[in-house]
Design an enzyme around this catalytic site. Structure first.
Site, PDB file in Angstrom:
ATOM      1  N   GLU A 231       0.890  -1.165   0.000  1.00  0.00           N
ATOM      2  CA  GLU A 231       0.000   0.000   0.000  1.00  0.00           C
ATOM      3  C   GLU A 231       0.920   1.206   0.000  1.00  0.00           C
ATOM      4  O   GLU A 231       1.533   1.529   1.012  1.00  0.00           O
ATOM      5  CB  GLU A 231      -0.925  -0.039   1.225  1.00  0.00           C
ATOM      6  CG  GLU A 231      -2.114   0.885   1.099  1.00  0.00           C
ATOM      7  CD  GLU A 231      -1.805   2.309   1.546  1.00  0.00           C
ATOM      8  OE1 GLU A 231      -1.544   3.156   0.656  1.00  0.00           O
ATOM      9  OE2 GLU A 231      -1.802   2.560   2.745  1.00  0.00           O
ATOM     10  N   CYS A 265      -2.250   8.813   2.702  1.00  0.00           N
ATOM     11  CA  CYS A 265      -2.000   8.358   1.336  1.00  0.00           C
ATOM     12  C   CYS A 265      -3.250   8.469   0.477  1.00  0.00           C
ATOM     13  O   CYS A 265      -3.167   8.751  -0.720  1.00  0.00           O
ATOM     14  CB  CYS A 265      -1.488   6.914   1.352  1.00  0.00           C
ATOM     15  SG  CYS A 265      -2.518   5.778   2.285  1.00  0.00           S
TER      16      CYS A 265
END
Length: 460
Positions: A231, A265
């Site tokens: 990720e 993010c």
């Protein structure tokens, strides 16, 4: 060995604690304990594994204030937001505790020949989690909770600036009754980390972090045929196509950008606005950003805290200065306030050209980029020009049209008429340079399981 894990409070840039990396022999012992425990833990009754998750959730609730204070000191998150992060962790733990039986149940496979077949989901081993600093508890819990309840064990290498939350997480699992080796904190150097990934007893690696770290870890894991989930970064586009309530839209987009001081993010980072809405959106976003003031994480008057570190603030400033040098305009902020600490102003950049770093790079801080486009086709093109593909959002008065646009955006997640969201049951992950694999929801528990086919011939 020099200290490798250092708590430097970004509110004043003062070192508050240091911790040494584990010696080589100690690391070998930790891996061996985890491997030995896995062989026992995978056979433990599911109810006992569920009890551990429920115990961690209860302890998080009981210790919420002190746990929250730790990450406010480590990476500058507002204390109230740190407590909110713990609430999300508790929800994840409870989700996997509540649904483990169903999520791990055998899955029948319809047979063409009259046989009986099913897929049994079984644990695979000791897993390494390489975790970031921006959500010190949440990122770890979403990795650890599904894997621990599934019968795997986890070793966690936390970000070097988060040593105390790393220790507190390990203590939560121990205090909740997890046997030694089910959850293991690793204070290791980068060289030591390579040896952990290379160890044949490590069955999988999950990393949340930068592209550079993800590329290095994926290459090493691939060399050893070890499963990996990544990720990575994101530069999430928010397409503003139409709205009948611009004030509400700006509330969503401002929260999307400013949540966690912009250090998420999957935060909205690029706001792609149709020409007829652009001036109003910019004016109202400007007013909203001007109301945000960085300050001490423990001061309730602060709307966001410092950045995670001085180096992060310096890097963000370089990206903003580069954009301005290429012709962009900072209509709000654009720099750093005076005084001590790793602070950065809430900033809006407009007219950012393709040549500027800010056009294609992730801006990991309280900086918004607003693009003007002529129509939906241009909006989709600009959205997909990014090398990233984590999340996105579409604001449109016609939900069916919004869904049609969403299907054309290169992203792992698209939200309609709201900022990024979803609960523990929703899969999280991206595409392109944002990584691969999923966390949370049913997908999150299956990444590191063996989907074992069991086949019984007809007539047996």
């Amino acid at each position: 060995m020099a200290s490798q894990f250092v708590l430097t409070n970004p509110a004043n840039n003062k070192v508050e604690a240091t911790y040494d990396a584990v010696p080589v022999d100690g690391l070998k012992a930790l891996i061996q304990t985890a491997h030995k425990t896995y062989r026992e833990w995978r056979g433990t009754d599911l109810s006992a594994r569920v009890d551990v998750l429920r115990g961690v959730a209860r302890l998080m609730e009981d210790r919420k204030d002190e746990l929250a204070a730790t990450i406010s000191r480590e990476m500058g998150k507002r204390h109230v937001d740190a407590k909110g992060e713990l609430d999300v962790c508790i929800a994840i733990l409870e989700y996997y505790a509540d649904h483990a039986v169903a999520l791990l149940a055998d899955v029948p496979v319809p047979s063409l020949d009259g046989s009986r077949a099913y897929v049994r989901k079984t644990a695979t081993g000791a897993l390494l989690g390489i975790m970031p600093w921006n959500y010190p508890y949440y990122q770890v819990v979403r990795f650890a909770a599904p894997n621990v309840v599934a019968g795997n064990v986890v070793l966690v290498k936390h970000a070097s600036q988060c040593p105390e939350s790393a220790l507190e997480l390990e203590k939560l699992f121990v205090d909740a009754g997890a046997p030694a080796g089910v959850y293991t904190n690793l204070f290791v150097t980068h060289d030591q980390l390579e040896s952990v990934i290379a160890d044949p007893r490590i069955a999988g690696v999950s990393l949340t972090g930068s592209e550079r770290a993800g590329s290095a870890v994926a290459a090493l894991a691939g060399k050893h045929l070890t499963k990996v989930v990544l990720e990575l970064g994101g530069s999430d586009p928010y397409l503003i196509v139409s709205t009948d309530d611009m004030d509400a839209t700006v509330v969503h987009t401002t929260k999307a950008r400013m949540s966690n001081g912009g250090q998420s993010c999957n935060a909205g980072k690029r706001f792609i606005v149709l020409d007829e809405l652009y001036d109003e959106f910019v004016a109202k976003s400007k007013a909203a950003f001007e109301a945000h003031n960085p300050g001490d994480p423990f001061d309730e008057a602060s709307t966001f805290g410092p950045m995670s570190s001085e180096s992060a603030a310096v890097e963000l400033h370089e990206q903003v200065k580069d954009a301005i040098a290429h012709g962009a305009k900072a209509i709000v902020g654009g720099g750093r306030p005076g005084g001590d600490g790793a602070y950065f102003e809430a900033t809006i950049l407009v007219d950012v050209p393709r040549e500027a770093r800010a056009y294609s790079e992730e801006l990991f801080g309280p900086v918004s980029v607003i693009h003007r486009v002529s129509d939906v086709e241009e909006a989709i093109r600009v959205a997909n020009e990014s090398p990233f593909g984590l999340g996105a959002a579409v604001f449109h008065t016609d939900v069916a049209e919004a869904e049609a646009i969403a299907s054309r955006i290169d992203a792992g997640m698209v939200f309609i008429n709201q900022r990024e969201g979803g609960g523990p049951e929703m899969p999280f992950g991206g595409t392109k340079r944002s990584g691969f694999g999923r966390e949370l929801g049913p997908s999150g528990i299956e990444e590191f399981l063996n989907h074992k086919l069991i086949y019984v011939p007809a007539g047996s």
